[in-house]
Design a protein around this motif. Structure first.
Motif, PDB file in Angstrom:
ATOM      1  N   ASN A 161       1.102  -1.326  -0.141  1.00 57.94           N
ATOM      2  CA  ASN A 161      -0.108  -0.062  -0.131  1.00 57.94           C
ATOM      3  C   ASN A 161       0.782   1.225  -0.160  1.00 57.94           C
ATOM      4  OD1 ASN A 161      -2.554  -1.434   0.010  1.00 57.94           O
ATOM      5  ND2 ASN A 161      -2.948  -1.064   1.969  1.00 57.94           N
ATOM      6  N   ASP A 165       0.693   4.547  -2.423  1.00 58.22           N
ATOM      7  CA  ASP A 165       0.558   6.166  -1.654  1.00 58.22           C
ATOM      8  C   ASP A 165       1.688   7.010  -1.887  1.00 58.22           C
ATOM      9  OD1 ASP A 165      -2.025   5.395  -0.883  1.00 58.22           O
ATOM     10  OD2 ASP A 165      -1.531   4.912   0.866  1.00 58.22           O
TER      11      ASP A 165
ATOM     12  N   TRP B  99      -7.040   0.457  14.015  1.00 58.08           N
ATOM     13  CA  TRP B  99      -6.383  -0.649  13.433  1.00 58.08           C
ATOM     14  C   TRP B  99      -6.675  -1.790  14.095  1.00 58.08           C
ATOM     15  CZ3 TRP B  99      -0.747   0.195  11.071  1.00 58.08           C
ATOM     16  CH2 TRP B  99      -0.401  -0.708  10.091  1.00 58.08           C
ATOM     17  N   PHE B 103      -8.348  -5.945  13.181  1.00 63.52           N
ATOM     18  CA  PHE B 103      -7.770  -7.302  13.283  1.00 63.52           C
ATOM     19  C   PHE B 103      -8.610  -8.037  14.078  1.00 63.52           C
ATOM     20  CE2 PHE B 103      -4.084  -5.766  11.109  1.00 63.52           C
ATOM     21  CZ  PHE B 103      -3.728  -6.958  10.523  1.00 63.52           C
ATOM     22  N   ASN B 136      -9.711  -6.479  -1.278  1.00 64.36           N
ATOM     23  CA  ASN B 136      -8.650  -5.717  -0.876  1.00 64.36           C
ATOM     24  C   ASN B 136      -7.578  -6.435  -0.254  1.00 64.36           C
ATOM     25  OD1 ASN B 136     -11.095  -3.864  -1.039  1.00 64.36           O
ATOM     26  ND2 ASN B 136      -9.837  -2.456   0.078  1.00 64.36           N
ATOM     27  N   GLY B 137      -7.937  -7.660   0.130  1.00 68.41           N
ATOM     28  CA  GLY B 137      -6.647  -8.575   0.813  1.00 68.41           C
ATOM     29  C   GLY B 137      -5.811  -9.137  -0.047  1.00 68.41           C
ATOM     30  N   CYS B 138      -6.074  -8.818  -1.219  1.00 70.65           N
ATOM     31  CA  CYS B 138      -5.233  -9.612  -2.387  1.00 70.65           C
ATOM     32  C   CYS B 138      -3.905  -8.463  -2.908  1.00 70.65           C
ATOM     33  CB  CYS B 138      -6.252  -9.857  -3.606  1.00 70.65           C
ATOM     34  SG  CYS B 138      -5.314 -10.237  -5.059  1.00 70.65           S
ATOM     35  N   PHE B 139      -2.938  -9.048  -2.947  1.00 67.48           N
ATOM     36  CA  PHE B 139      -1.732  -8.213  -3.304  1.00 67.48           C
ATOM     37  C   PHE B 139      -2.155  -8.011  -4.716  1.00 67.48           C
ATOM     38  CE2 PHE B 139      -0.332  -9.989   0.518  1.00 67.48           C
ATOM     39  CZ  PHE B 139       0.395  -9.306   1.066  1.00 67.48           C
ATOM     40  N   TRP B 141      -4.351  -6.443  -6.238  1.00 62.93           N
ATOM     41  CA  TRP B 141      -5.836  -6.088  -6.553  1.00 62.93           C
ATOM     42  C   TRP B 141      -5.673  -4.620  -6.885  1.00 62.93           C
ATOM     43  CZ3 TRP B 141      -9.649  -9.111  -7.862  1.00 62.93           C
ATOM     44  CH2 TRP B 141     -11.207  -8.448  -7.813  1.00 62.93           C
ATOM     45  N   ARG B 143      -5.682  -0.706  -6.958  1.00 63.80           N
ATOM     46  CA  ARG B 143      -6.253   0.225  -5.964  1.00 63.80           C
ATOM     47  C   ARG B 143      -5.844   1.408  -6.281  1.00 63.80           C
ATOM     48  NH1 ARG B 143      -4.935  -3.586  -1.181  1.00 63.80           N
ATOM     49  NH2 ARG B 143      -4.760  -4.994  -2.714  1.00 63.80           N
ATOM     50  N   GLY B 146      -4.122   3.064  -0.363  1.00 61.46           N
ATOM     51  CA  GLY B 146      -4.257   1.882   0.633  1.00 61.46           C
ATOM     52  C   GLY B 146      -5.388   2.127   1.562  1.00 61.46           C
ATOM     53  N   ASP B 147      -6.319   1.080   2.101  1.00 62.68           N
ATOM     54  CA  ASP B 147      -7.070   1.223   3.074  1.00 62.68           C
ATOM     55  C   ASP B 147      -6.400   0.207   4.267  1.00 62.68           C
ATOM     56  OD1 ASP B 147      -8.964   2.633   1.703  1.00 62.68           O
ATOM     57  OD2 ASP B 147     -10.364   1.083   1.604  1.00 62.68           O
ATOM     58  N   TYR B 148      -5.495   0.762   4.877  1.00 67.44           N
ATOM     59  CA  TYR B 148      -4.700   0.002   5.895  1.00 67.44           C
ATOM     60  C   TYR B 148      -5.344  -0.849   6.701  1.00 67.44           C
ATOM     61  CZ  TYR B 148      -0.812   2.802   3.536  1.00 67.44           C
ATOM     62  OH  TYR B 148      -0.179   3.473   2.663  1.00 67.44           O
ATOM     63  N   ASP B 151      -7.442  -3.610   4.567  1.00 74.75           N
ATOM     64  CA  ASP B 151      -6.501  -4.486   3.600  1.00 74.75           C
ATOM     65  C   ASP B 151      -5.335  -5.338   4.319  1.00 74.75           C
ATOM     66  OD1 ASP B 151      -7.616  -2.672   1.771  1.00 74.75           O
ATOM     67  OD2 ASP B 151      -5.834  -1.918   1.143  1.00 74.75           O
ATOM     68  N   THR B 152      -4.837  -4.999   5.437  1.00 69.48           N
ATOM     69  CA  THR B 152      -3.977  -5.881   6.216  1.00 69.48           C
ATOM     70  C   THR B 152      -4.611  -6.934   6.821  1.00 69.48           C
ATOM     71  OG1 THR B 152      -4.073  -3.993   8.041  1.00 69.48           O
ATOM     72  CG2 THR B 152      -2.056  -3.927   6.469  1.00 69.48           C
ATOM     73  N   ALA B 155      -5.585  -9.459   4.318  1.00 64.88           N
ATOM     74  CA  ALA B 155      -4.463 -10.156   3.879  1.00 64.88           C
ATOM     75  C   ALA B 155      -4.295 -11.239   4.971  1.00 64.88           C
ATOM     76  CB  ALA B 155      -3.519  -9.251   3.451  1.00 64.88           C
ATOM     77  N   ALA B 156      -4.030 -10.861   6.230  1.00 65.70           N
ATOM     78  CA  ALA B 156      -3.886 -11.596   7.366  1.00 65.70           C
ATOM     79  C   ALA B 156      -4.933 -12.694   7.362  1.00 65.70           C
ATOM     80  CB  ALA B 156      -3.910 -10.898   8.685  1.00 65.70           C
TER      81      ALA B 156
END
Ligand code: NAP
Ligand code: NAP
Lengths: 226, 228
Positions: A161, A165, B99, B103, B136-139, B141, B143, B146-148, B151-152, B155-156
């Protein structure tokens, strides 16, 4: 002009080796660690030492204030923890999971947020996030160490990301697997020395321009699958 | 008839899963944070619908529902509960607590549900665990930014799905994750590409044909395989 590098977790292991090699190469080294007064090996290098706990946003903000206006050519987000002894299915320690994410994932992101201006005014404009091949979803075929692995997968997504950015600001963001390295974390049986790991990463960084931003690379420069 | 347990069944994608499986005559266990608001879920007709109070960040509530259902085999566990905080997901706009909350919902919630319900699923006929992830969890994909937190954590979630698939293979459980497409729910808004009906019909078709060879996969609602 002398290049400068800021390294987190520089008091031992891979981070200490980064400090040693860049110092030997004539770089200005800003070596960060949690307990500067106990960092004997680092002190012997004669580099600048700054206190920094990457898990503590206030500590990051304090360092930011101390370094306002200073160009940082390379930020090495190296500090990391292994996630503890309870990371298997049915025995997950969720508190440890949170602490691990705060250090391994949120920490590197907060460092970039704090130092992006310093990086953007430098010549090198590079961020190296020390991840792990254990964060690779493709390579995950065992079902253990959920905590450590997920923190590195998430760090990889942070790197990816950031590459998007920070593109307009000319910043290159790379995620690295340092190899399985002889350190406190890697243990004595690891096949790669810190010296070889860091030499490989340094060589790769020197060869990577903005077109490589967003890549996930092994220490020898070959690419790794997500 | 088979039994399905769904988290985040109050609205959106989770509600539509409950609706469609109920119409098909399944026994549906819908988990919601606020049962007082779950009138529409209770009113679904077809199969048997049971409503449970379950916030996926409350591991005590997860344990309670697992105890209530201890003699109930669960053919299909759908970890659907999710959240997204819009533009506050962008660079420089969120704090660690915001954040971490994502999770707790997407990753810890899913793991805790799988830990608590593994025996229920293992004793069922179909033995399926399905996690609702996101593109969004796919590298890789596409965008713009970043929707940190989102997205993170997605992915996790994909990473733990892959891990669970290997961990639970010996127990005969198939674990996979979906991207449901861009679906018109409160999360994506009314102008999204797909209506919930179409997305869930697609995912149910994939689920109906799942077998052990597909464990650990990441699949679009329409059956296309996603890269990590
Ligand atoms: N060794 C391997 O085989 C291997 C493989 C893949 C990836 N990695 C990654 O490489 C990086 C370095 O690992 P290593 O092998 O050198 O590990 P290490 O020998 O255990 O050293 C870890 C370093 O991180 C620091 N650290 C931990 N938490 C911190 C925090 N909250 N704030 C600031 N510093 C903190 C430690 O400082 P203290 O002394 O204060 O604890 C120490 O300097 C890590 O990100 C690790 O995940 C290592
Ligand atoms: N819509 C899309 O385009 C899209 C795309 C990709 C992925 N997804 C994923 O699909 C899933 C469902 O999303 P949606 O579109 O249906 O969203 P939604 O309409 O916003 O619904 C979210 C659901 O999750 C529940 N939830 C949130 N936090 C929870 C918690 N802590 N414990 C239990 N339940 C909780 C909500 O319950 P309350 O009613 O109590 O708030 C609600 O039922 C999510 O995982 C989302 O990330 C959606």
């Amino acid at each position: 002009m002398t290049s400068s590098v800021l390294i987190t977790g520089a008091n031992r292991g891979v981070g200490l080796e980064f400090a040693r090699q860049y110092a030997a190469d004539g770089w200005r080294v800003l070596a960060c660690c949690r307990a500067p007064e106990q960092s004997d090996a680092l002190q012997q290098l004669g580099v600048e030492i700054h206190p920094l706990d990457v898990a503590d946003p206030a500590s990051i903000v304090a360092l930011k204030a101390a370094l306002v206006g200073m160009p940082i050519d390379l930020l090495v987000n190296n500090a990391g923890v292994s996630g503890g002894d309870h990371q298997s299915f049915g025995d997950i320690d969720y508190t440890a999971w949170e602490q691990t994410l705060i250090t391994n994932t949120f920490g590197p992101y907060r460092m970039v947020e704090a130092f992006v201006d310093n990086i953007a005014i430098s010549t090198g404009k590079t961020i190296a996030n020390i991840s792990s091949h254990m964060g690779s979803i493709t390579h995950y075929d065992s079902g253990d160490e959920y905590i450590y692995r997920s923190s590195k997968t998430a760090l990889n997504m942070v790197s990816y990301n950031l590459s998007i950015d920070l593109k307009d600001r000319g910043v290159t963001v790379l995620a690295f697997h340092p190899g399985w390295v002889v350190t406190d974390m890697g243990g004595p049986d690891a096949p790669v020395t810190p010296s070889d790991s860091v030499q490989g990463i340094r060589r790769t960084i020197a060869q990577c321009g903005p077109e490589k931003s967003g890549a996930f690379l092994n220490y020898d420069g070959t690419s790794l699958p997500w | 008839m088979p039994t399905v347990l769904i988290t985040g069944a109050s609205r959106g994608i989770g509600f539509e899963f409950a609706h469609q499986y109920a119409v098909d005559g399944w026994s549906v266990h819908g988990c919601v944070r606020d049962p007082a608001q779950a009138g529409a879920l209770r009113a679904l007709s077809g199969g048997l619908v049971t409503v449970h109070k379950l916030d996926v960040t409350r591991h005590d509530q997860i344990a309670e529902v697992a105890t209530i259902l201890k003699d109930t085999p669960i053919d299909l566990l759908i970890n659907n509960a999710g959240m997204w905080i819009g533009e506050d997901e962008h660079f420089g706009r969120f704090n660690n607590e915001q954040w971490m909350e994502q999770f707790r919902v997407h990753v810890f919630g899913t793991m805790a549900m799988c830990e608590a319900f593994v025996d229920h699923v293992a004793t069922s006929e179909k033995k399926l665990m399905v996690n609702i992830s996101s593109g969004n969890g796919c590298f890789g994909w596409p965008r713009d930014t970043g929707d940190y937190p989102y997205d993170t954590s997605k992915a996790a979630l994909n990473l733990i799905t892959k891990g669970l698939s290997t961990d639970l293979r010996d127990r005969g459980i198939t674990v996979m994750c979906f991207t449901p497409g861009n679906v018109a729910t409160d999360m994506s808004g009314p102008d999204a590409d797909l209506q919930p009906g179409e997305s869930i019909t697609g995912m149910r078709r994939v689920i109906a044909h799942l077998d052990a060879s597909q464990t650990g996969s990441f699949v679009r609602y329409n059956g296309e395989i996603m890269p990590w």
